[in-house]
Design a protein around this motif. Structure first.
Motif, PDB file in Angstrom:
ATOM      1  N   THR A   1     -13.055  12.429 -19.841  1.00 45.66           N
ATOM      2  CA  THR A   1     -14.429  13.183 -19.725  1.00 45.66           C
ATOM      3  C   THR A   1     -15.565  12.020 -19.806  1.00 45.66           C
ATOM      4  O   THR A   1     -15.263  10.928 -20.481  1.00 45.66           O
ATOM      5  CB  THR A   1     -14.478  14.059 -20.957  1.00 45.66           C
ATOM      6  N   ALA A   2     -16.572  12.281 -18.991  1.00 43.89           N
ATOM      7  CA  ALA A   2     -17.717  11.462 -19.078  1.00 43.89           C
ATOM      8  C   ALA A   2     -18.900  12.189 -18.717  1.00 43.89           C
ATOM      9  O   ALA A   2     -18.878  13.431 -18.413  1.00 43.89           O
ATOM     10  CB  ALA A   2     -17.466  10.236 -17.729  1.00 43.89           C
ATOM     11  N   LEU A   3     -20.163  11.264 -19.131  1.00 42.06           N
ATOM     12  CA  LEU A   3     -21.419  11.852 -18.690  1.00 42.06           C
ATOM     13  C   LEU A   3     -22.097  10.990 -17.796  1.00 42.06           C
ATOM     14  O   LEU A   3     -22.042   9.948 -17.991  1.00 42.06           O
ATOM     15  CB  LEU A   3     -21.809  12.249 -20.214  1.00 42.06           C
TER      16      LEU A   3
ATOM     17  N   TYR B   1     -23.698   3.071 -16.212  1.00 47.66           N
ATOM     18  CA  TYR B   1     -22.176   3.126 -16.492  1.00 47.66           C
ATOM     19  C   TYR B   1     -21.417   4.106 -15.879  1.00 47.66           C
ATOM     20  O   TYR B   1     -20.286   3.857 -15.308  1.00 47.66           O
ATOM     21  CB  TYR B   1     -22.119   3.402 -17.841  1.00 47.66           C
ATOM     22  N   TRP B   2     -21.868   5.289 -15.568  1.00 45.49           N
ATOM     23  CA  TRP B   2     -21.093   6.303 -14.767  1.00 45.49           C
ATOM     24  C   TRP B   2     -22.329   7.188 -13.870  1.00 45.49           C
ATOM     25  O   TRP B   2     -23.213   7.681 -14.284  1.00 45.49           O
ATOM     26  CB  TRP B   2     -20.412   7.373 -15.861  1.00 45.49           C
TER      27      TRP B   2
ATOM     28  N   SER C   1     -18.772   6.715  -9.528  1.00 47.61           N
ATOM     29  CA  SER C   1     -18.984   5.186  -9.319  1.00 47.61           C
ATOM     30  C   SER C   1     -19.768   4.576 -10.619  1.00 47.61           C
ATOM     31  O   SER C   1     -19.939   5.379 -11.585  1.00 47.61           O
ATOM     32  CB  SER C   1     -19.855   4.868  -8.098  1.00 47.61           C
ATOM     33  N   GLY C   2     -19.928   3.403 -10.873  1.00 48.72           N
ATOM     34  CA  GLY C   2     -20.507   2.761 -11.853  1.00 48.72           C
ATOM     35  C   GLY C   2     -19.556   1.931 -12.570  1.00 48.72           C
ATOM     36  O   GLY C   2     -18.589   1.821 -12.297  1.00 48.72           O
ATOM     37  N   MET C   3     -20.178   1.258 -13.528  1.00 52.69           N
ATOM     38  CA  MET C   3     -19.497   0.239 -14.137  1.00 52.69           C
ATOM     39  C   MET C   3     -18.238   0.514 -15.011  1.00 52.69           C
ATOM     40  O   MET C   3     -17.025   0.134 -14.870  1.00 52.69           O
ATOM     41  CB  MET C   3     -20.185  -0.645 -15.413  1.00 52.69           C
ATOM     42  N   ASP C   4     -18.432   1.665 -15.750  1.00 60.02           N
ATOM     43  CA  ASP C   4     -17.241   2.415 -16.528  1.00 60.02           C
ATOM     44  C   ASP C   4     -16.168   2.991 -15.586  1.00 60.02           C
ATOM     45  O   ASP C   4     -15.302   3.057 -15.832  1.00 60.02           O
ATOM     46  CB  ASP C   4     -17.811   3.475 -17.404  1.00 60.02           C
TER      47      ASP C   4
ATOM     48  N   THR D   1     -12.710   8.847 -23.301  1.00 65.31           N
ATOM     49  CA  THR D   1     -14.052   9.120 -22.612  1.00 65.31           C
ATOM     50  C   THR D   1     -14.607   7.439 -22.413  1.00 65.31           C
ATOM     51  O   THR D   1     -14.055   6.628 -23.162  1.00 65.31           O
ATOM     52  CB  THR D   1     -15.158   9.674 -23.380  1.00 65.31           C
ATOM     53  N   THR D   2     -15.062   7.091 -21.216  1.00 63.81           N
ATOM     54  CA  THR D   2     -15.426   5.832 -21.003  1.00 63.81           C
ATOM     55  C   THR D   2     -16.781   5.352 -21.190  1.00 63.81           C
ATOM     56  O   THR D   2     -17.094   4.284 -20.792  1.00 63.81           O
ATOM     57  CB  THR D   2     -15.095   5.527 -19.559  1.00 63.81           C
ATOM     58  N   MET D   3     -17.488   6.356 -22.026  1.00 66.45           N
ATOM     59  CA  MET D   3     -18.938   6.008 -22.388  1.00 66.45           C
ATOM     60  C   MET D   3     -19.350   5.002 -23.098  1.00 66.45           C
ATOM     61  O   MET D   3     -18.589   4.557 -24.039  1.00 66.45           O
ATOM     62  CB  MET D   3     -19.654   7.501 -22.781  1.00 66.45           C
ATOM     63  N   ALA D   4     -20.553   4.486 -22.813  1.00 72.27           N
ATOM     64  CA  ALA D   4     -20.975   3.426 -24.015  1.00 72.27           C
ATOM     65  C   ALA D   4     -21.353   4.041 -25.366  1.00 72.27           C
ATOM     66  O   ALA D   4     -22.301   4.804 -25.359  1.00 72.27           O
ATOM     67  CB  ALA D   4     -22.159   2.589 -23.359  1.00 72.27           C
ATOM     68  N   PHE D   5     -20.525   3.646 -26.285  1.00 73.09           N
ATOM     69  CA  PHE D   5     -20.810   4.376 -27.872  1.00 73.09           C
ATOM     70  C   PHE D   5     -20.940   3.057 -28.618  1.00 73.09           C
ATOM     71  O   PHE D   5     -20.325   2.178 -28.345  1.00 73.09           O
ATOM     72  CB  PHE D   5     -19.366   4.910 -28.197  1.00 73.09           C
TER      73      PHE D   5
END
Length: 234
Positions: free
Chosen positions: A57-59, A64-65, A77-80, A118-122
């Motif tokens: 999952t991603a936001l 990043y996303w 697309s995006g870095m993540d 999730t690949t979000m920046a946490f």
């Protein structure tokens, strides 16, 4: 007490060519001791996903996303996202994205195992470490404050900019009060201590009323000034 002459050791493999399965890696007997049936008793379960489908999952959070399009035309697309594609190629898995609309929903889907990752920046915080596993630090985000560059004002205003309006008003009011007090205060003739206040009062009086010498009048204050001067030695 239950005694046995044999013990078997199993390991659960969530990803294998046959899918998720349990495999015996060793057994132990009284006569033979420990005997391995696999090369590794503790294999890395996630070194190879064997082409499995993994949910993530991603936001939307640029850069990043980034999500573009809707329905069957949705693209990412995006870095993540690029980083996730690299991971999937290295670990041999495919992935689908489960949409999320808030940060809370992102973390909750991972906690409930609806999403595997999730690949979000946490930001790594102690309370988050109790609920999630984190990879190594991939990128570092720095925080700073940005301000608009002030415009250069006219040269004559640079004198007033360092202090606020109330400061200048207070200084002006103090100056007026002191001037009025000096003008109205009686001078003590014959004393040296009265020279400075009397001289200041004379300057203020001449500034406010005009130079009395132009009209030929003699100012009482001028007389005091004359008397206050030190007499020359005989």
């Amino acid at each position: 007490m239950l005694l046995t002459n044999r013990c078997d050791m199993y390991v659960h493999l969530p990803y294998s060519p046959e899918g998720a399965r349990v495999e015996r890696v060793a057994f132990w007997t009284l006569t033979q001791g420990l005997h391995r049936t696999a090369a590794n008793l503790f294999p890395n379960k996630y070194a190879n996903f064997h082409g499995a489908l993994v949910k993530g999952t991603a936001l939307d959070f640029e850069p990043y996303w980034i999500t573009s399009g809707n329905g069957n035309t949705t693209s990412y697309s995006g870095m993540d996202y690029n980083l996730l594609v690299t991971f999937s190629e290295a670990l041999n898995f495919t992935f689908i994205t489960i949409p999320s609309h808030t940060w809370t929903e992102v973390t909750q889907q991972v906690v409930e195992r609806k999403s595997f990752f999730t690949t979000m920046a946490f930001v790594v915080l102690p309370n988050r470490c109790e609920q999630h596993d984190f990879t190594r630090m991939i990128t570092t985000t720095y925080m700073c404050f940005a301000m608009a560059k002030p415009k250069a004002g006219p040269g004559w205003l640079n004198f007033f900019y360092p202090l606020g309006s109330w400061v200048w008003l207070a200084a002006l009011a103090t100056t007026l009060v002191v001037c009025v007090a000096l003008v109205k205060s009686p001078a003590k003739g014959g004393h040296m201590s009265g020279i400075i206040p009397i001289a200041t009062a004379e300057v203020v009086r001449e500034y406010m009323q005009g130079d009395s010498r132009m009209t030929g009048a003699t100012s009482p204050t001028s007389a005091h000034l004359t008397l206050a001067k030190k007499k020359p030695a005989d």
